[in-house]
Design a protein around this motif. Structure first.
Motif, PDB file in Angstrom:
ATOM      1  N   MET A  98      -4.291   0.329  -2.051  1.00 27.25           N
ATOM      2  CA  MET A  98      -3.605  -0.860  -2.520  1.00 27.25           C
ATOM      3  C   MET A  98      -2.866  -0.555  -3.812  1.00 27.25           C
ATOM      4  O   MET A  98      -3.470  -0.132  -4.795  1.00 27.25           O
ATOM      5  CB  MET A  98      -4.612  -1.979  -2.755  1.00 27.25           C
ATOM      6  N   LEU A  99      -1.571  -0.765  -3.820  1.00 30.79           N
ATOM      7  CA  LEU A  99      -0.773  -0.494  -5.017  1.00 30.79           C
ATOM      8  C   LEU A  99       0.485  -1.341  -4.970  1.00 30.79           C
ATOM      9  O   LEU A  99       1.259  -1.265  -4.011  1.00 30.79           O
ATOM     10  CB  LEU A  99      -0.406   0.995  -5.094  1.00 30.79           C
ATOM     11  N   GLY A 100       0.682  -2.148  -6.000  1.00 33.38           N
ATOM     12  CA  GLY A 100       1.891  -2.960  -6.057  1.00 33.38           C
ATOM     13  C   GLY A 100       1.577  -4.445  -5.958  1.00 33.38           C
ATOM     14  O   GLY A 100       0.481  -4.883  -6.281  1.00 33.38           O
ATOM     15  N   LYS A 115     -12.412  -0.793   0.674  1.00 28.76           N
ATOM     16  CA  LYS A 115     -13.529  -0.290  -0.113  1.00 28.76           C
ATOM     17  C   LYS A 115     -12.974   0.542  -1.255  1.00 28.76           C
ATOM     18  O   LYS A 115     -11.831   1.035  -1.187  1.00 28.76           O
ATOM     19  CB  LYS A 115     -14.477   0.552   0.733  1.00 28.76           C
ATOM     20  N   VAL A 116     -13.742   0.692  -2.299  1.00 31.82           N
ATOM     21  CA  VAL A 116     -13.326   1.491  -3.446  1.00 31.82           C
ATOM     22  C   VAL A 116     -13.677   2.941  -3.175  1.00 31.82           C
ATOM     23  O   VAL A 116     -14.831   3.271  -2.903  1.00 31.82           O
ATOM     24  CB  VAL A 116     -14.015   1.018  -4.734  1.00 31.82           C
ATOM     25  N   GLY A 117     -12.655   3.804  -3.238  1.00 32.22           N
ATOM     26  CA  GLY A 117     -12.866   5.227  -3.051  1.00 32.22           C
ATOM     27  C   GLY A 117     -12.697   5.665  -1.609  1.00 32.22           C
ATOM     28  O   GLY A 117     -13.028   4.945  -0.675  1.00 32.22           O
ATOM     29  N   GLY A 118     -12.124   6.863  -1.445  1.00 28.13           N
ATOM     30  CA  GLY A 118     -11.936   7.405  -0.109  1.00 28.13           C
ATOM     31  C   GLY A 118     -11.122   8.681  -0.169  1.00 28.13           C
ATOM     32  O   GLY A 118     -10.798   9.202  -1.247  1.00 28.13           O
ATOM     33  N   THR A 119     -10.775   9.184   0.997  1.00 22.68           N
ATOM     34  CA  THR A 119     -10.025  10.430   1.112  1.00 22.68           C
ATOM     35  C   THR A 119      -8.906  10.246   2.125  1.00 22.68           C
ATOM     36  O   THR A 119      -9.128   9.681   3.213  1.00 22.68           O
ATOM     37  CB  THR A 119     -10.942  11.583   1.552  1.00 22.68           C
ATOM     38  N   CYS A 177       0.835  -1.195   0.000  1.00 24.14           N
ATOM     39  CA  CYS A 177       0.000   0.000   0.000  1.00 24.14           C
ATOM     40  C   CYS A 177       0.873   1.249   0.000  1.00 24.14           C
ATOM     41  O   CYS A 177       2.022   1.217   0.432  1.00 24.14           O
ATOM     42  CB  CYS A 177      -0.888   0.043   1.241  1.00 24.14           C
ATOM     43  N   VAL A 178       0.311   2.334  -0.493  1.00 23.40           N
ATOM     44  CA  VAL A 178       0.931   3.652  -0.384  1.00 23.40           C
ATOM     45  C   VAL A 178      -0.128   4.616   0.139  1.00 23.40           C
ATOM     46  O   VAL A 178      -1.337   4.384  -0.038  1.00 23.40           O
ATOM     47  CB  VAL A 178       1.489   4.161  -1.727  1.00 23.40           C
ATOM     48  N   TYR A 179       0.320   5.706   0.766  1.00 23.10           N
ATOM     49  CA  TYR A 179      -0.621   6.680   1.298  1.00 23.10           C
ATOM     50  C   TYR A 179      -0.919   7.731   0.239  1.00 23.10           C
ATOM     51  O   TYR A 179      -0.004   8.280  -0.381  1.00 23.10           O
ATOM     52  CB  TYR A 179      -0.059   7.343   2.558  1.00 23.10           C
ATOM     53  N   ALA A 180      -2.209   7.995   0.034  1.00 22.65           N
ATOM     54  CA  ALA A 180      -2.628   8.972  -0.977  1.00 22.65           C
ATOM     55  C   ALA A 180      -3.418  10.089  -0.312  1.00 22.65           C
ATOM     56  O   ALA A 180      -4.443   9.824   0.347  1.00 22.65           O
ATOM     57  CB  ALA A 180      -3.486   8.293  -2.042  1.00 22.65           C
ATOM     58  N   GLU A 181      -2.948  11.293  -0.454  1.00 18.86           N
ATOM     59  CA  GLU A 181      -3.676  12.438   0.087  1.00 18.86           C
ATOM     60  C   GLU A 181      -4.775  12.867  -0.878  1.00 18.86           C
ATOM     61  O   GLU A 181      -4.627  12.734  -2.094  1.00 18.86           O
ATOM     62  CB  GLU A 181      -2.718  13.603   0.337  1.00 18.86           C
ATOM     63  N   GLY A 182      -5.873  13.370  -0.316  1.00 17.64           N
ATOM     64  CA  GLY A 182      -6.971  13.834  -1.153  1.00 17.64           C
ATOM     65  C   GLY A 182      -7.893  12.696  -1.548  1.00 17.64           C
ATOM     66  O   GLY A 182      -7.809  11.577  -1.048  1.00 17.64           O
ATOM     67  N   SER A 183      -8.767  12.990  -2.495  1.00 14.30           N
ATOM     68  CA  SER A 183      -9.774  12.031  -2.933  1.00 14.30           C
ATOM     69  C   SER A 183      -9.188  11.029  -3.922  1.00 14.30           C
ATOM     70  O   SER A 183      -8.335  11.377  -4.747  1.00 14.30           O
ATOM     71  CB  SER A 183     -10.935  12.778  -3.587  1.00 14.30           C
ATOM     72  N   THR A 184      -9.625   9.776  -3.831  1.00 17.74           N
ATOM     73  CA  THR A 184      -9.150   8.745  -4.744  1.00 17.74           C
ATOM     74  C   THR A 184     -10.258   7.738  -4.995  1.00 17.74           C
ATOM     75  O   THR A 184     -11.139   7.531  -4.148  1.00 17.74           O
ATOM     76  CB  THR A 184      -7.920   8.004  -4.168  1.00 17.74           C
ATOM     77  N   GLU A 185     -10.218   7.113  -6.159  1.00 15.91           N
ATOM     78  CA  GLU A 185     -11.155   6.044  -6.493  1.00 15.91           C
ATOM     79  C   GLU A 185     -10.466   4.686  -6.468  1.00 15.91           C
ATOM     80  O   GLU A 185     -11.004   3.702  -6.983  1.00 15.91           O
ATOM     81  CB  GLU A 185     -11.779   6.293  -7.880  1.00 15.91           C
ATOM     82  N   GLU A 186      -9.283   4.620  -5.863  1.00 13.07           N
ATOM     83  CA  GLU A 186      -8.564   3.358  -5.731  1.00 13.07           C
ATOM     84  C   GLU A 186      -9.150   2.536  -4.574  1.00 13.07           C
ATOM     85  O   GLU A 186     -10.013   2.991  -3.828  1.00 13.07           O
ATOM     86  CB  GLU A 186      -7.077   3.627  -5.482  1.00 13.07           C
ATOM     87  N   TRP A 187      -8.623   1.309  -4.422  1.00 11.55           N
ATOM     88  CA  TRP A 187      -9.016   0.471  -3.284  1.00 11.55           C
ATOM     89  C   TRP A 187      -8.370   1.034  -2.024  1.00 11.55           C
ATOM     90  O   TRP A 187      -7.143   1.132  -1.924  1.00 11.55           O
ATOM     91  CB  TRP A 187      -8.552  -0.964  -3.502  1.00 11.55           C
TER      92      TRP A 187
END
Length: 212
Positions: free
Chosen positions: A156-158, A147-151, A124-134
């Motif tokens: 999940m990446l990689g 869940k799909v989408g969040g802030t 996993c990586v940390y994403a700031e702001g809105s995202t439509e990723e898992w």
């Protein structure tokens, strides 16, 4: 636990990479002077992972040279045009043990692989702001839910690592869900989430740590 092998999913047609993907799969695109999938194979081998299985589909013939160059195993996914990546997992099911599951287009600046792993995990990586990723909900490093989408979330990446116990439990889920029309276009993660909707991943006993 000792890692048995790595399975690299490389079957997709990569329509979002058009027109580049009209000529070659995205796994064979060169980045910074290296072919993407070759770099990942080298990193796995440097970590001591000898058995590497590549699941092919789109332009499968272009991957044939990897057998001679690296001694990898090629497995063809005949359903690559009409299924999502759950079809690639199904095609390689006989190889699932203590296994890394990798995307063929990942580019890691530093080698993230190791030959001994503590438990199943999802990178996993940390994403700031809105995202439509898992997006992952975690507690003390353990995945509790996704869940799909969040802030402002871990996403999940990689690659992932599946213990043999996880692999066998997931295969039982996949085999049960595989012929259902609603699973055809779904990611493998969706099949897992569908099976345990309404329960925590920790309680389901197919949970794992997340790695960042």
């Amino acid at each position: 636990m000792q890692v048995d092998n790595a399975i690299i999913m490389a079957a997709g047609a990569a329509s979002r990479f058009a027109p580049i993907s009209y000529e070659k799969p995205k796994a064979l695109i060169e980045v910074r002077g290296e072919v993407l999938i070759e770099r990942q194979i080298r990193q796995l081998r440097e970590a001591g992972i000898e058995e590497i299985v590549i699941v092919t589909g789109y332009k499968a013939e272009q991957f044939e040279y990897l057998k001679e160059k690296f001694g990898v195993i090629l497995v063809h996914n005949p359903e690559f045009l009409n299924r999502n990546n759950n079809g690639s997992i199904f095609a390689a099911r006989e190889y699932l043990k203590n296994s890394y599951i990798c995307s063929s287009d990942n580019y890691f600046l530093q080698d993230p692989f190791e030959c001994e792993v503590e438990d199943s995990y999802y990178s996993c990586v940390y994403a700031e702001g809105s995202t439509e990723e898992w997006c992952v909900t975690e507690k003390d490093g353990w995945i509790q839910d996704v869940k799909v989408g969040g802030t402002d979330s871990w996403i999940m990446l990689g690659h992932v690592f599946w213990s043999n116990e996880f692999s066998q439990k997931f295969l039982s889920i996949l085999e049960e869900e595989y012929e259902k029309p609603e699973t055809v276009d779904k990611l493998w993660e969706t099949n897992l989430h569908r099976a345990y909707a309404g329960t925590s991943f920790k309680d389901s006993k197919v949970s794992g740590r997340f790695y960042f």
